[in-house]
Design a protein around this motif. Structure first.
Motif, PDB file in Angstrom:
ATOM      1  N   ALA A   1       0.931  -1.369   0.012  1.00 21.94           N
ATOM      2  CA  ALA A   1      -0.029   0.017   0.096  1.00 21.94           C
ATOM      3  C   ALA A   1       0.787   1.112   0.010  1.00 21.94           C
ATOM      4  CB  ALA A   1      -0.770   0.133   1.157  1.00 21.94           C
ATOM      5  N   GLY A   2       0.640   2.237  -0.819  1.00 19.96           N
ATOM      6  CA  GLY A   2       1.561   3.301  -0.985  1.00 19.96           C
ATOM      7  C   GLY A   2       2.387   3.083  -2.248  1.00 19.96           C
ATOM      8  N   ALA A   3       2.598   2.002  -2.890  1.00 21.35           N
ATOM      9  CA  ALA A   3       3.541   1.939  -3.902  1.00 21.35           C
ATOM     10  C   ALA A   3       2.986   2.245  -5.415  1.00 21.35           C
ATOM     11  CB  ALA A   3       4.184   0.538  -3.843  1.00 21.35           C
ATOM     12  N   THR A   4       1.626   2.081  -5.473  1.00 15.02           N
ATOM     13  CA  THR A   4       1.110   2.469  -6.474  1.00 15.02           C
ATOM     14  C   THR A   4      -0.338   2.928  -6.067  1.00 15.02           C
ATOM     15  OG1 THR A   4       0.059   0.279  -7.093  1.00 15.02           O
ATOM     16  CG2 THR A   4       2.107   0.781  -7.966  1.00 15.02           C
ATOM     17  N   PRO A   5      -0.805   3.794  -6.937  1.00 17.96           N
ATOM     18  CA  PRO A   5      -2.763   4.144  -6.568  1.00 17.96           C
ATOM     19  C   PRO A   5      -3.299   3.104  -6.663  1.00 17.96           C
ATOM     20  CG  PRO A   5      -1.531   5.730  -8.079  1.00 17.96           C
ATOM     21  CD  PRO A   5      -0.445   4.665  -8.165  1.00 17.96           C
ATOM     22  N   TYR A   6      -3.074   2.002  -7.527  1.00 17.83           N
ATOM     23  CA  TYR A   6      -4.121   0.640  -7.148  1.00 17.83           C
ATOM     24  C   TYR A   6      -4.051   0.147  -6.129  1.00 17.83           C
ATOM     25  CZ  TYR A   6      -6.206  -3.397  -8.796  1.00 17.83           C
ATOM     26  OH  TYR A   6      -7.058  -4.715  -8.989  1.00 17.83           O
ATOM     27  N   ARG A   7      -2.888  -0.157  -5.426  1.00 16.71           N
ATOM     28  CA  ARG A   7      -2.688  -0.901  -4.264  1.00 16.71           C
ATOM     29  C   ARG A   7      -3.322   0.126  -3.189  1.00 16.71           C
ATOM     30  NH1 ARG A   7       0.287  -5.083  -3.620  1.00 16.71           N
ATOM     31  NH2 ARG A   7       1.582  -5.747  -5.663  1.00 16.71           N
ATOM     32  N   THR A   8      -3.115   1.277  -3.159  1.00 18.36           N
ATOM     33  CA  THR A   8      -3.528   2.003  -2.003  1.00 18.36           C
ATOM     34  C   THR A   8      -5.061   2.098  -2.074  1.00 18.36           C
ATOM     35  OG1 THR A   8      -1.622   3.583  -2.294  1.00 18.36           O
ATOM     36  CG2 THR A   8      -3.089   4.410  -0.984  1.00 18.36           C
ATOM     37  N   GLU A   9      -5.740   2.309  -3.155  1.00 15.01           N
ATOM     38  CA  GLU A   9      -6.899   2.494  -3.188  1.00 15.01           C
ATOM     39  C   GLU A   9      -7.756   1.057  -2.998  1.00 15.01           C
ATOM     40  OE1 GLU A   9      -7.354   3.367  -7.388  1.00 15.01           O
ATOM     41  OE2 GLU A   9      -6.663   5.481  -6.887  1.00 15.01           O
ATOM     42  N   THR A  10      -7.107  -0.129  -3.247  1.00 13.11           N
ATOM     43  CA  THR A  10      -7.568  -1.366  -3.011  1.00 13.11           C
ATOM     44  C   THR A  10      -7.410  -1.666  -1.497  1.00 13.11           C
ATOM     45  OG1 THR A  10      -6.721  -2.244  -5.190  1.00 13.11           O
ATOM     46  CG2 THR A  10      -7.275  -3.865  -3.220  1.00 13.11           C
ATOM     47  N   ALA A  11      -6.236  -1.143  -0.757  1.00 13.70           N
ATOM     48  CA  ALA A  11      -6.346  -1.442   0.888  1.00 13.70           C
ATOM     49  C   ALA A  11      -7.476  -0.599   1.582  1.00 13.70           C
ATOM     50  CB  ALA A  11      -4.923  -1.086   1.131  1.00 13.70           C
ATOM     51  N   ARG A  12      -7.698   0.698   0.855  1.00 16.12           N
ATOM     52  CA  ARG A  12      -8.688   1.528   1.588  1.00 16.12           C
ATOM     53  C   ARG A  12      -9.898   0.901   1.333  1.00 16.12           C
ATOM     54  NH1 ARG A  12      -5.820   7.258   0.242  1.00 16.12           N
ATOM     55  NH2 ARG A  12      -4.120   6.966   1.482  1.00 16.12           N
ATOM     56  N   LYS A  13     -10.274   0.508   0.059  1.00  9.74           N
ATOM     57  CA  LYS A  13     -11.348  -0.160  -0.112  1.00  9.74           C
ATOM     58  C   LYS A  13     -11.858  -1.291   0.742  1.00  9.74           C
ATOM     59  CE  LYS A  13     -13.993  -2.118  -4.125  1.00  9.74           C
ATOM     60  NZ  LYS A  13     -15.211  -1.379  -4.051  1.00  9.74           N
ATOM     61  N   LEU A  14     -10.903  -2.265   0.885  1.00  5.84           N
ATOM     62  CA  LEU A  14     -11.094  -3.430   1.699  1.00  5.84           C
ATOM     63  C   LEU A  14     -11.386  -3.051   3.125  1.00  5.84           C
ATOM     64  CD1 LEU A  14      -8.367  -5.824   0.170  1.00  5.84           C
ATOM     65  CD2 LEU A  14     -10.851  -6.211   0.059  1.00  5.84           C
TER      66      LEU A  14
ATOM     67  N   GLY B   1      -3.854   7.161   4.923  1.00 11.13           N
ATOM     68  CA  GLY B   1      -3.709   8.351   4.336  1.00 11.13           C
ATOM     69  C   GLY B   1      -2.759   9.176   4.878  1.00 11.13           C
ATOM     70  N   GLU B   2      -1.777   8.663   5.570  1.00 10.24           N
ATOM     71  CA  GLU B   2      -0.371   9.244   6.006  1.00 10.24           C
ATOM     72  C   GLU B   2       0.594   8.981   5.129  1.00 10.24           C
ATOM     73  OE1 GLU B   2      -0.302  11.339   8.798  1.00 10.24           O
ATOM     74  OE2 GLU B   2      -2.321  10.829   9.429  1.00 10.24           O
ATOM     75  N   GLU B   3       1.466  10.037   4.844  1.00  8.79           N
ATOM     76  CA  GLU B   3       2.589   9.996   4.127  1.00  8.79           C
ATOM     77  C   GLU B   3       3.678   9.374   4.644  1.00  8.79           C
ATOM     78  OE1 GLU B   3       3.695  13.754   2.332  1.00  8.79           O
ATOM     79  OE2 GLU B   3       1.923  14.080   1.297  1.00  8.79           O
ATOM     80  N   TRP B   4       4.169   8.286   4.007  1.00 10.24           N
ATOM     81  CA  TRP B   4       5.520   7.580   4.490  1.00 10.24           C
ATOM     82  C   TRP B   4       6.215   6.988   3.240  1.00 10.24           C
ATOM     83  CZ3 TRP B   4       5.352   6.632  10.028  1.00 10.24           C
ATOM     84  CH2 TRP B   4       6.422   5.756  10.521  1.00 10.24           C
ATOM     85  N   GLN B   5       7.390   6.990   3.214  1.00  2.86           N
ATOM     86  CA  GLN B   5       8.103   6.635   2.103  1.00  2.86           C
ATOM     87  C   GLN B   5       8.146   5.077   1.874  1.00  2.86           C
ATOM     88  OE1 GLN B   5      12.455   6.999   2.546  1.00  2.86           O
ATOM     89  NE2 GLN B   5      13.168   6.416   0.562  1.00  2.86           N
ATOM     90  N   ILE B   6       7.836   4.843   0.730  1.00  2.00           N
ATOM     91  CA  ILE B   6       7.912   3.134   0.230  1.00  2.00           C
ATOM     92  C   ILE B   6       8.464   3.063  -1.020  1.00  2.00           C
ATOM     93  CG2 ILE B   6       5.593   3.562  -0.838  1.00  2.00           C
ATOM     94  CD1 ILE B   6       5.010   0.756   0.369  1.00  2.00           C
ATOM     95  N   LYS B   7       9.089   1.932  -1.285  1.00  2.00           N
ATOM     96  CA  LYS B   7       9.727   1.584  -2.359  1.00  2.00           C
ATOM     97  C   LYS B   7       9.422   0.190  -2.712  1.00  2.00           C
ATOM     98  CE  LYS B   7      14.495   0.980  -4.559  1.00  2.00           C
ATOM     99  NZ  LYS B   7      15.840   0.842  -4.374  1.00  2.00           N
ATOM    100  N   GLY B   8       8.807  -0.069  -3.961  1.00  2.00           N
ATOM    101  CA  GLY B   8       8.174  -1.339  -4.134  1.00  2.00           C
ATOM    102  C   GLY B   8       7.253  -1.724  -3.193  1.00  2.00           C
ATOM    103  N   VAL B   9       7.310  -2.901  -2.522  1.00  2.00           N
ATOM    104  CA  VAL B   9       6.368  -3.283  -1.473  1.00  2.00           C
ATOM    105  C   VAL B   9       7.336  -3.428  -0.215  1.00  2.00           C
ATOM    106  CG1 VAL B   9       5.125  -4.756  -3.132  1.00  2.00           C
ATOM    107  CG2 VAL B   9       7.130  -5.818  -2.021  1.00  2.00           C
ATOM    108  N   ASP B  10       8.380  -2.574  -0.289  1.00  2.00           N
ATOM    109  CA  ASP B  10       9.233  -2.751   1.023  1.00  2.00           C
ATOM    110  C   ASP B  10       9.134  -1.388   1.535  1.00  2.00           C
ATOM    111  OD1 ASP B  10      10.027  -5.309   1.034  1.00  2.00           O
ATOM    112  OD2 ASP B  10      11.645  -4.827  -0.434  1.00  2.00           O
TER     113      ASP B  10
END
Length: 269
Positions: A98-111, A132-141
């Protein structure tokens, strides 16, 4: 928290062999199934939307892991999750990436918006981006970040009205009112793909046998961390491949006495 209760939960997992329904990612399916079997639970991986509702309602827990997302999998997660909610089956959610791509973030929030989640487990970046908090993420790490992980766990638990576990060097778990730090584990866990995903499923196994969901989360984190320490002592110096095998073996052979002797839990107000 009394450590003997943690050992008792481990014994109950082995006694009752709870069925854990996993909708998880293709990278970790085999490791997750073997880890749950080693612990004493009974894994099932069912993804088809035609059967997930029926499988979820007979499970001891439902684990949703969005590591390898696609439209059909998200649909199946929602169907299974609504069935689990209807039948009182705890849901453990892992918002991988979650946070790596908009799709992942939106899916997490939807669930989390459409399902009643019992425990959400992730790294700091995944949890932060889910609320909805900002935090650095690279890939899924996750990036290490400089924010207060304890405060994040408490805030996320209150925001999502659930139990939040943020795992890392020190694991933090909170229901928004009670917060615990678990000082068990080993860095070599980060060298084996799927150890975080398996941990989420292990939390499902403990939630299936422990009515106090916060306690179940704490118990799972401690047992998992102790197993990692024992396995690293035995085989960690040989590298991650040997550690992976030793870790599976240790999940099967560790005892409640090991947990009582090695568990490190700290209560935070």
């Amino acid at each position: 928290m009394e450590l003997h209760r943690i050992g008792e939960s481990l014994d109950r997992v082995r006694q009752y062999n709870p069925l854990i329904h996993n909708i998880t990612n293709v990278v970790v399916t085999n490791f997750t199934a073997n880890g749950l079997l080693a612990l004493g639970a009974s894994p099932v991986m069912a993804y088809a939307k035609q059967e997930v509702a029926d499988m979820a309602k007979i499970a001891g827990a439902l684990v949703l892991n969005m590591g390898t997302l696609n439209e059909l999998e998200v649909e199946a997660m929602l169907i299974a999750g609504k069935s689990a909610n209807e039948h009182g089956v705890p849901i453990i959610f892992d918002p991988v990436g979650a946070g790596a791509t908009p799709y992942r973030t939106e899916t997490a929030r939807k669930l989390v918006n459409e399902l009643a989640i019992s425990i959400i487990r992730g790294n700091a970046a995944e949890i932060a981006n889910t609320i909805g908090e900002e935090w650095q993420i690279k890939g899924v790490d996750a990036g290490a970040g400089e924010k207060d992980v304890i405060s994040l766990a408490i805030a996320a638990a209150k925001h999502l009205q659930t139990i939040v576990a943020i795992t890392g060097k020190t694991d933090v778990i909170s229901n928004g009112e009670k917060t615990y730090l678990i000082h068990n584990g080993h860095p070599i866990l980060t060298k084996v793909t799927g150890t975080g995903c398996l941990l989420t499923s292990v939390m499902g196994a403990f939630a299936a046998v422990e009515k106090d969901t916060l306690a179940a989360g704490v118990h799972a984190l401690v047992c998992y961390g102790v197993a990692a320490e024992l396995a690293a002592h035995k085989a960690g110096q040989e590298g991650p491949g040997s550690f992976q095998i030793a870790f599976l073996n240790t999940l099967a052979t560790m005892t409640s006495d090991d947990v009582h002797r090695m568990g490190k839990v700290e209560r935070r107000k």
